[in-house]
Scaffold this motif. Structure first.
Motif, PDB file in Angstrom:
ATOM      1  N   VAL A 166       0.857  -1.186   0.000  1.00 38.36           N
ATOM      2  CA  VAL A 166       0.000   0.000   0.000  1.00 38.36           C
ATOM      3  C   VAL A 166       0.892   1.235   0.000  1.00 38.36           C
ATOM      4  O   VAL A 166       1.778   1.364   0.851  1.00 38.36           O
ATOM      5  CB  VAL A 166      -0.918   0.010   1.228  1.00 38.36           C
ATOM      6  N   LEU A 170       0.636   3.346   6.055  1.00 43.73           N
ATOM      7  CA  LEU A 170      -0.567   2.553   6.266  1.00 43.73           C
ATOM      8  C   LEU A 170      -1.369   3.070   7.465  1.00 43.73           C
ATOM      9  O   LEU A 170      -2.603   3.095   7.433  1.00 43.73           O
ATOM     10  CB  LEU A 170      -0.205   1.084   6.467  1.00 43.73           C
ATOM     11  N   LYS A 174      -5.237   4.298   7.352  1.00 46.58           N
ATOM     12  CA  LYS A 174      -6.306   3.794   8.209  1.00 46.58           C
ATOM     13  C   LYS A 174      -6.986   4.927   8.979  1.00 46.58           C
ATOM     14  O   LYS A 174      -8.180   4.850   9.288  1.00 46.58           O
ATOM     15  CB  LYS A 174      -5.756   2.750   9.176  1.00 46.58           C
ATOM     16  N   PRO A 204      -7.506   1.294   2.524  1.00 42.14           N
ATOM     17  CA  PRO A 204      -6.319   0.631   1.967  1.00 42.14           C
ATOM     18  C   PRO A 204      -6.632  -0.661   1.222  1.00 42.14           C
ATOM     19  O   PRO A 204      -5.816  -1.136   0.430  1.00 42.14           O
ATOM     20  CB  PRO A 204      -5.448   0.365   3.201  1.00 42.14           C
ATOM     21  N   ILE A 206      -6.657  -3.845   2.039  1.00 41.11           N
ATOM     22  CA  ILE A 206      -5.499  -4.723   2.262  1.00 41.11           C
ATOM     23  C   ILE A 206      -5.823  -6.139   1.800  1.00 41.11           C
ATOM     24  O   ILE A 206      -6.826  -6.726   2.192  1.00 41.11           O
ATOM     25  CB  ILE A 206      -5.103  -4.711   3.745  1.00 41.11           C
ATOM     26  N   GLN A 210       0.376  -8.518   0.933  1.00 43.91           N
ATOM     27  CA  GLN A 210       1.484  -7.582   1.071  1.00 43.91           C
ATOM     28  C   GLN A 210       2.361  -8.009   2.255  1.00 43.91           C
ATOM     29  O   GLN A 210       1.859  -8.533   3.248  1.00 43.91           O
ATOM     30  CB  GLN A 210       0.966  -6.157   1.299  1.00 43.91           C
ATOM     31  N   ARG A 218       2.689 -10.668   7.101  1.00 45.75           N
ATOM     32  CA  ARG A 218       1.595 -10.270   6.219  1.00 45.75           C
ATOM     33  C   ARG A 218       0.389  -9.879   7.082  1.00 45.75           C
ATOM     34  O   ARG A 218       0.008 -10.617   7.988  1.00 45.75           O
ATOM     35  CB  ARG A 218       1.206 -11.412   5.279  1.00 45.75           C
ATOM     36  N   TYR A 223     -10.760  -5.133   3.719  1.00 45.42           N
ATOM     37  CA  TYR A 223     -11.158  -4.442   2.499  1.00 45.42           C
ATOM     38  C   TYR A 223     -12.654  -4.152   2.499  1.00 45.42           C
ATOM     39  O   TYR A 223     -13.432  -4.713   3.296  1.00 45.42           O
ATOM     40  CB  TYR A 223     -10.796  -5.274   1.265  1.00 45.42           C
ATOM     41  N   GLU A 247      -6.719  -0.056  -3.971  1.00 42.50           N
ATOM     42  CA  GLU A 247      -6.745   0.811  -2.802  1.00 42.50           C
ATOM     43  C   GLU A 247      -7.612   2.038  -3.112  1.00 42.50           C
ATOM     44  O   GLU A 247      -7.652   2.507  -4.250  1.00 42.50           O
ATOM     45  CB  GLU A 247      -5.314   1.259  -2.486  1.00 42.50           C
TER      46      GLU A 247
END
Length: 282
Positions: A166, A170, A174, A204, A206, A210, A218, A223, A247
């Protein structure tokens, strides 16, 4: 029975569970958390499996007679691949698209979005941005009110879209999560013709694929999973979505307002956070 591709074989004992997950667009289990599933397999093997599980033996007519998908052959940014979908049925036709599936065959979660057009005033003309994990067919399947299915597809060359980090901070992303931007992209001269509207949701999205550059861990997938659009208190369209959307998911759509009123967007993510915003059309 349709052969199960190797990427799904971990679910052989619970295919019914997989079908339910696919139908909801939530296929993000760790067993599927790989960046380039299906490499080396027949390109059509995965689609054959998905087609059987989602649509059984229903006939799907291929071509652009009802729905047309536009996508770049080679993506500049695999984490933000622009897609445009156009309904080809005349606006004054008795037929209309009621449901639409957006599928990226080789993504860890192939079902990217399922859209429901609840009102004839919501046209199936959409634009959005998606993540593409590896070279893949991207498909849109449309179901008309009479139950017929139609498909258009494009092949997209991209790699790494679902594991791309992202951008930026991050924690900052958020902090602003759920903020929405709504605007009129194109306004017709009257209320009885389509207006093009756009909503962007800061999130994001997510994927869970990632990797933190410091800890190498991770994160859990997080999402936007539902988006509902209403106008004047009536639901126009709603979507079930996955981390296949980029994103800060953005959706541009056409709507015939019919008169002044309030456009309202309500979104929900996988941690049950709800976000909403209203825009007055006048």
């Amino acid at each position: 029975m349709t052969p199960i591709p190797s990427r799904f074989r971990g679910f052989q004992k619970s295919v019914s569970g997989l079908v339910a997950v696919l139908a909801l667009g939530l296929l993000a289990a760790p067993a599927l958390a790989q960046e380039a599933p299906g490499q080396g397999e027949d390109e059509e093997e995965v689609w054959s499996f998905l087609r059987k599980e989602l649509f059984q033996d229903r006939t799907i007519t291929e071509g652009e007679s009802v729905v047309d998908l536009t996508a770049p052959y080679r993506a500049q940014d695999p984490a933000m691949v622009p897609l445009s979908i156009q309904e080809k049925l005349p606006a004054d036709s008795d037929r209309r698209i009621e449901k639409m599936w957006l599928i990226i065959d080789e993504n860890p979660s192939p079902m990217t979005a399922k859209l429901h057009f609840e009102s004839p005033r919501a046209r199936a003309n959409l634009s959005t941005r998606v993540r593409v994990a590896t070279y893949s067919n991207v498909r849109v399947i449309a179901e008309t009110a009479d139950g017929e299915l139609f498909m258009d597809k494009e092949f997209v060359k991209a790699t790494g879209g679902c594991s791309a980090p992202v951008p930026g901070d991050l924690k900052e992303a958020k902090r602003h999560m759920g903020q929405m931007r709504m605007r009129i992209r194109e306004r017709s001269e009257g209320w009885q013709a389509p207006w093009t509207l756009q909503v962007q949701i800061r999130h994001p999205n997510i994927t869970g694929l990632q990797k933190d550059p410091i800890t190498h861990l991770r994160p859990q997938p997080h999402y936007v999973r539902k988006v509902r659009v209403s106008y004047g208190g009536e639901t126009m369209l709603w979507a079930e979505t996955t981390f296949g959307l980029s994103e800060n998911p953005s959706i541009r759509f056409d709507l015939v307002p019919g008169g002044p009123g309030d456009l309202r967007i309500v979104a929900e993510d996988t941690e049950n956070n709800r976000f909403h915003k209203t825009l007055a059309l006048q």
